[in-house]
Design a protein around this motif. Structure first.
Motif, PDB file in Angstrom:
ATOM      1  N   ASP A 185      31.660 -11.260 -23.549  1.00  0.00           N
ATOM      2  CA  ASP A 185      30.798 -11.100 -24.715  1.00  0.00           C
ATOM      3  C   ASP A 185      30.739 -12.381 -25.532  1.00  0.00           C
ATOM      4  N   TYR A 186      29.538 -12.808 -25.908  1.00  0.00           N
ATOM      5  CA  TYR A 186      29.381 -14.035 -26.690  1.00  0.00           C
ATOM      6  C   TYR A 186      29.913 -13.881 -28.113  1.00  0.00           C
ATOM      7  N   LYS A 187      30.118 -12.643 -28.568  1.00  0.00           N
ATOM      8  CA  LYS A 187      30.633 -12.415 -29.926  1.00  0.00           C
ATOM      9  C   LYS A 187      32.162 -12.486 -30.002  1.00  0.00           C
ATOM     10  N   HIS A 193      36.849 -31.094 -28.224  1.00  0.00           N
ATOM     11  CA  HIS A 193      35.549 -31.693 -28.527  1.00  0.00           C
ATOM     12  C   HIS A 193      34.397 -30.697 -28.341  1.00  0.00           C
ATOM     13  N   SER A 194      34.736 -29.431 -28.174  1.00  0.00           N
ATOM     14  CA  SER A 194      33.789 -28.326 -28.014  1.00  0.00           C
ATOM     15  C   SER A 194      33.007 -28.384 -26.707  1.00  0.00           C
ATOM     16  N   ARG A 195      33.597 -28.945 -25.686  1.00  0.00           N
ATOM     17  CA  ARG A 195      32.974 -28.946 -24.367  1.00  0.00           C
ATOM     18  C   ARG A 195      33.562 -27.811 -23.538  1.00  0.00           C
ATOM     19  N   ILE A 196      32.758 -27.277 -22.645  1.00  0.00           N
ATOM     20  CA  ILE A 196      33.215 -26.200 -21.772  1.00  0.00           C
ATOM     21  C   ILE A 196      34.155 -26.797 -20.726  1.00  0.00           C
ATOM     22  N   ILE A 211      29.162 -18.868 -23.876  1.00  0.00           N
ATOM     23  CA  ILE A 211      29.440 -19.959 -24.819  1.00  0.00           C
ATOM     24  C   ILE A 211      28.144 -20.546 -25.358  1.00  0.00           C
ATOM     25  N   LYS A 212      27.168 -20.719 -24.495  1.00  0.00           N
ATOM     26  CA  LYS A 212      25.870 -21.263 -24.935  1.00  0.00           C
ATOM     27  C   LYS A 212      25.169 -20.311 -25.896  1.00  0.00           C
ATOM     28  N   ARG A 213      25.267 -19.016 -25.647  1.00  0.00           N
ATOM     29  CA  ARG A 213      24.682 -18.036 -26.576  1.00  0.00           C
ATOM     30  C   ARG A 213      25.415 -18.048 -27.911  1.00  0.00           C
ATOM     31  N   ALA A 214      26.736 -18.163 -27.873  1.00  0.00           N
ATOM     32  CA  ALA A 214      27.534 -18.209 -29.103  1.00  0.00           C
ATOM     33  C   ALA A 214      27.208 -19.469 -29.903  1.00  0.00           C
ATOM     34  N   ARG A 215      26.962 -20.570 -29.224  1.00  0.00           N
ATOM     35  CA  ARG A 215      26.557 -21.797 -29.908  1.00  0.00           C
ATOM     36  C   ARG A 215      25.213 -21.611 -30.593  1.00  0.00           C
ATOM     37  N   MET A 236      23.898 -18.912 -31.668  1.00  0.00           N
ATOM     38  CA  MET A 236      24.033 -17.985 -32.793  1.00  0.00           C
ATOM     39  C   MET A 236      24.959 -18.541 -33.875  1.00  0.00           C
ATOM     40  N   ALA A 237      25.416 -19.784 -33.715  1.00  0.00           N
ATOM     41  CA  ALA A 237      26.271 -20.499 -34.664  1.00  0.00           C
ATOM     42  C   ALA A 237      27.649 -19.831 -34.836  1.00  0.00           C
ATOM     43  N   LEU A 238      28.134 -19.206 -33.787  1.00  0.00           N
ATOM     44  CA  LEU A 238      29.478 -18.635 -33.793  1.00  0.00           C
ATOM     45  C   LEU A 238      30.506 -19.671 -33.336  1.00  0.00           C
ATOM     46  N   VAL A 239      30.062 -20.579 -32.484  1.00  0.00           N
ATOM     47  CA  VAL A 239      30.890 -21.660 -31.949  1.00  0.00           C
ATOM     48  C   VAL A 239      30.118 -22.956 -32.186  1.00  0.00           C
ATOM     49  N   PRO A 240      30.783 -24.027 -32.639  1.00  0.00           N
ATOM     50  CA  PRO A 240      30.054 -25.279 -32.881  1.00  0.00           C
ATOM     51  C   PRO A 240      29.642 -25.979 -31.589  1.00  0.00           C
ATOM     52  N   TYR A 241      28.557 -26.742 -31.666  1.00  0.00           N
ATOM     53  CA  TYR A 241      28.128 -27.545 -30.518  1.00  0.00           C
ATOM     54  C   TYR A 241      29.085 -28.719 -30.325  1.00  0.00           C
ATOM     55  N   VAL A 242      29.481 -29.363 -31.415  1.00  0.00           N
ATOM     56  CA  VAL A 242      30.448 -30.462 -31.375  1.00  0.00           C
ATOM     57  C   VAL A 242      31.425 -30.291 -32.524  1.00  0.00           C
TER      58      VAL A 242
END
Length: 69
Positions: free
Chosen positions: A18-20, A32-35, A55-59, A61-67
């Protein structure tokens, strides 16, 4: 010598990634927020693709930062 890690999701009987569930996703992201790669995490390729999508969906939705800073 091959390192036979068992898939984290199969080991814990997780059917749906789940992305949540941010705490779970953060386990598979480096500082560094990389997979992280399949070789480092030990996740099977099928679940690695599901994990990357979550992870991409969570990014998005602003749940996980891109960087990270």
């Amino acid at each position: 010598m091959k390192d036979n890690k068992q898939c984290f999701f199969k080991q814990h009987n997780i059917q749906h990634i789940d992305y949540k569930d941010v705490e779970l996703l953060k386990r598979f992201i480096n500082p560094h927020s990389r997979i992280l790669s399949t070789k480092k995490t030990g996740v099977c390729s099928k679940n690695q693709r599901k994990l990357a999508l979550a992870i991409k969906r969570a990014r998005f939705m602003a749940l996980v930062p891109y960087v990270s800073r």
